[in-house]
Design an enzyme around this catalytic site. Sequence first.
Site, PDB file in Angstrom:
ATOM      1  N   ASP A  82      88.814   2.851   1.977  1.00 50.91           N
ATOM      2  CA  ASP A  82      90.207   2.428   2.159  1.00 50.91           C
ATOM      3  C   ASP A  82      90.429   1.528   3.370  1.00 50.91           C
ATOM      4  O   ASP A  82      91.533   1.502   3.931  1.00 50.91           O
ATOM      5  CB  ASP A  82      91.105   3.660   2.263  1.00 50.91           C
ATOM      6  N   ASP A  88      91.453   3.153  -6.852  1.00 49.04           N
ATOM      7  CA  ASP A  88      92.232   2.745  -5.678  1.00 49.04           C
ATOM      8  C   ASP A  88      91.582   1.571  -4.941  1.00 49.04           C
ATOM      9  O   ASP A  88      92.259   0.754  -4.316  1.00 49.04           O
ATOM     10  CB  ASP A  88      92.364   3.902  -4.676  1.00 49.04           C
TER      11      ASP A  88
END
Length: 380
Positions: A88, A149
């Site tokens: 991320d 994601d």
Amino acid sequence: MWNAAIQDALAKTKANIGKFGEAFPWTGVNGGDYKRSTHEDWTEGFWSGLLWLCYEYSLDPQYREAAVRTVASFERRLAERKVIDHHDIGFLYLPSAVAQWIIEGDESARALGLRAADCLMERWRAEGQYLQAWGEAGDPVNGGRIIIDCLLNLPLLYWASQATGDNRYHDAAYAHAQKSRRYLVRGDDSSFHTFSFDIQTGEPVGGSTHQGYSNGSTWTRGQAWGIYGFILSYIYTGDARFLETSRRMAHYFISRLPEDSVTFWDFDLPEGTDHYRDSSATAIACCGILELLNYLKNSEEETSLLRDAVERCMTSLVQHYSTINTPHAEGLLKHGSYYVRGNLSPDDYVIWGDYFYLEALMRLEREAPGYWYERKQREG
């Protein structure tokens, strides 16, 4: 309506600058105000991005000063390697450092963004041609796992390639996007949350979930990441397969919206399961579809269908899910869900929901994008 919602977001964000200080909002607690974090998770970049959005809209220096302070803290985080061993990194550094570069042309922010891209490249597994989501290389559980994601983190690598001329970043992002399209997106245009490969051979093992209801269900936030992530990969690569995948995933999403146009946390919840909403999934999908609409120019019927769906979703978010009538609320958007099965903020404010809600509002009012690419890249 969009302007009134933006003005409410500006006011609440300005009040929150003093409330949060050097900390970052994370998720609400039991339907209440935000729990604070100090660079302990993947979410901190969205507070920085929210401040930059407010500054771009208003040109009020108070937002800029707060945003710049966050970027300085992201520099310290990277130097200390504090909670950065995950995929991320784009969520952390695109709405913070890269945003400052896009808005102000700040060379130190650009350099920080490039160092963050190098950090993300540490997740690259050349033998499998993917970015590993979690864990160390060779980890027996997560060593071969990719996650939907991550499509929103790939723009950090695409951007770094353009900024430096080093194709290594682009090639890794492009290969990962291709693998994601092939294995994370099912034949009916729904999606797996994660997919695993054999770490020795690279052979596909199968799809599974982490935050969705089941391995065979479709986690709605994951579907939203796919809509937005694939159109961003199209913008950077020109590969029409990504445009088509984003389009098909968008139709799947809007065809399964409930009556009030704000989705539940999973599309496949059986009776007797907690039917929490995820307002953040709806906000993310709206941003992705609004980006997609810039590149769908062949069918007026289709573009009208998608545009109308976005306006229904955003109208519902503003009228029924926002805190526009709650002046002292810390969050902008109620009824976001983080991790329902893990009982982690299943029905709370979530900072990424607030960020994408404001990004979508600004796209609707000003056609202003977020911080996933440099502005000169957009067509038309």
